[in-house]
Design an enzyme around this catalytic site. Sequence first.
Site, PDB file in Angstrom:
ATOM      1  N   LYS A  68      76.684   6.822   5.177  1.00  0.00           N
ATOM      2  CA  LYS A  68      77.071   8.054   5.982  1.00  0.00           C
ATOM      3  C   LYS A  68      78.646   8.208   5.653  1.00  0.00           C
ATOM      4  O   LYS A  68      79.484   7.423   6.120  1.00  0.00           O
ATOM      5  CB  LYS A  68      76.912   7.992   7.396  1.00  0.00           C
ATOM      6  CG  LYS A  68      77.047   9.319   8.257  1.00  0.00           C
ATOM      7  CD  LYS A  68      76.593   9.120   9.694  1.00  0.00           C
ATOM      8  CE  LYS A  68      76.974  10.163  10.639  1.00  0.00           C
ATOM      9  NZ  LYS A  68      76.237  11.553   9.986  1.00  0.00           N
TER      10      LYS A  68
HETATM   11  C1  LIG Z   1      72.779  14.394   6.680  1.00  0.00           C
HETATM   12  C2  LIG Z   1      71.929  13.687   7.895  1.00  0.00           C
HETATM   13  N1  LIG Z   1      70.689  13.239   7.742  1.00  0.00           N
HETATM   14  C3  LIG Z   1      70.127  12.654   8.851  1.00  0.00           C
HETATM   15  C4  LIG Z   1      71.027  12.454  10.144  1.00  0.00           C
HETATM   16  C5  LIG Z   1      70.672  11.766  11.522  1.00  0.00           C
HETATM   17  O1  LIG Z   1      70.832  10.590  11.466  1.00  0.00           O
HETATM   18  P1  LIG Z   1      70.989   9.866  12.896  1.00  0.00           P
HETATM   19  O2  LIG Z   1      72.050  10.560  13.747  1.00  0.00           O
HETATM   20  O3  LIG Z   1      71.336   8.513  12.438  1.00  0.00           O
HETATM   21  O4  LIG Z   1      69.772  10.070  13.398  1.00  0.00           O
HETATM   22  C6  LIG Z   1      72.438  12.873  10.098  1.00  0.00           C
HETATM   23  C7  LIG Z   1      73.209  12.807  11.500  1.00  0.00           C
HETATM   24  N2  LIG Z   1      74.310  13.943  11.186  1.00  0.00           N
HETATM   25  C8  LIG Z   1      75.208  14.033  12.216  1.00  0.00           C
HETATM   26  C9  LIG Z   1      75.689  15.424  12.340  1.00  0.00           C
HETATM   27  C10 LIG Z   1      76.759  15.850  13.216  1.00  0.00           C
HETATM   28  C11 LIG Z   1      77.998  16.578  12.920  1.00  0.00           C
HETATM   29  O5  LIG Z   1      77.745  17.553  12.678  1.00  0.00           O
HETATM   30  O6  LIG Z   1      78.985  15.947  12.237  1.00  0.00           O
HETATM   31  C12 LIG Z   1      74.905  13.579  13.956  1.00  0.00           C
HETATM   32  O7  LIG Z   1      73.757  13.719  14.137  1.00  0.00           O
HETATM   33  O8  LIG Z   1      75.614  12.923  14.397  1.00  0.00           O
HETATM   34  C13 LIG Z   1      72.783  13.493   9.052  1.00  0.00           C
HETATM   35  O9  LIG Z   1      74.149  13.861   8.858  1.00  0.00           O
END
Ligand SMILES: Cc1[nH+]cc(COP(=O)(O)O)c(CN[C@@H](CCC(=O)O)C(=O)O)c1O
Length: 304
Positions: A158
């Site tokens: 990430k």
């Molecule tokens: C591209 C992406 N895919 C999947 C996820 C889901 O991952 P998880 O949170 O571990 O279930 C997130 C989190 N996206 C973040 C976006 C927040 C922001 O805009 O900054 C988040 O959910 O924290 C992504 O950024």
Amino acid sequence: MADRDGFIWFDGKLVPWREAQIHVLTHSLHYGLSVFEGERAYKTDKGPAIFRLKEHTDRLFNSAHIYRMAMPYTREQITEACCDVVRANKLDSCYIRPIAFYGSEKMGVSPKGAATHVAIAAWPWGAYLGEDGLQKGIRVKTSSYARHHVNVTMARAKFAATYANSILANMEATQDGYDEALLLDVDGFVAEGAGENLFIVKDGAIYEPEIASALVGITRATIISLARDMGLEVKSKRLTRDDIYIADEAFFTGTAAEVTPVRELDNRTIGAGTRGPITEELQKRYFDVVYGRNEKYEHWLTRV
Ligand SMILES: Cc1[nH+]cc(COP(=O)(O)O)c(CN[C@@H](CCC(=O)O)C(=O)O)c1O
């Protein structure tokens, strides 16, 4: 976001919010390499608890490892710091953002000689895609931008620069009146949302796109466990955009998005055009878990 009261954990200590500043020649600002996490703390009847903090911290360290960024703190120190930030800001429900980045010690593509700095902030953050979206579902558009090839950016990390792709996709969708973007991979198969993972329901079974070029979401893993509790296995397969069009239900998952139903993709109504029954049950179970109402998953809560 800069002008508010509160405290931010910055390089080992809590500093007043407004003093958590960096120089304009910060390496990560120019070259886009910082690794970060998105976590949520929820108000439970025993006080605030951060959801799956261990998994988030592990992913932060994995992201740094993948991008060869030396972390100057241990996992335990970062875990404790996340709790400190929630306490110091007297928050009971909040979003927590740890970030590790290269400082202004040097410029030039190579970060050799730049120090890694770490900051952790927390702030109240409601329904990421809107309360209405949580209840009734959102409208999504397939993006004209593809998700990165797995040898362009590292999908298991990430890291900040990935989000330029997400920003393009999200802006394209929202400027055309949709709520969020869905990205396909370089081969045209469904990857994930700009900031979320995707699931669909078809004939009572749950599917997710093959995870290759998508972030391995922690909320995704939670949903897979909760689906199993319901006697439903999540099958992973190559999904095309029109698999979503003809699904009975679809939903996004993410720390920020939580469990947000998708009621339409590319102006095709999905199922009944609202939150479907399996989505609703999973969403209810998810909130039961994060608010500490499901004893079975108490180990996923780090009480602050
Ligand atoms: C591209 C992406 N895919 C999947 C996820 C889901 O991952 P998880 O949170 O571990 O279930 C997130 C989190 N996206 C973040 C976006 C927040 C922001 O805009 O900054 C988040 O959910 O924290 C992504 O950024």
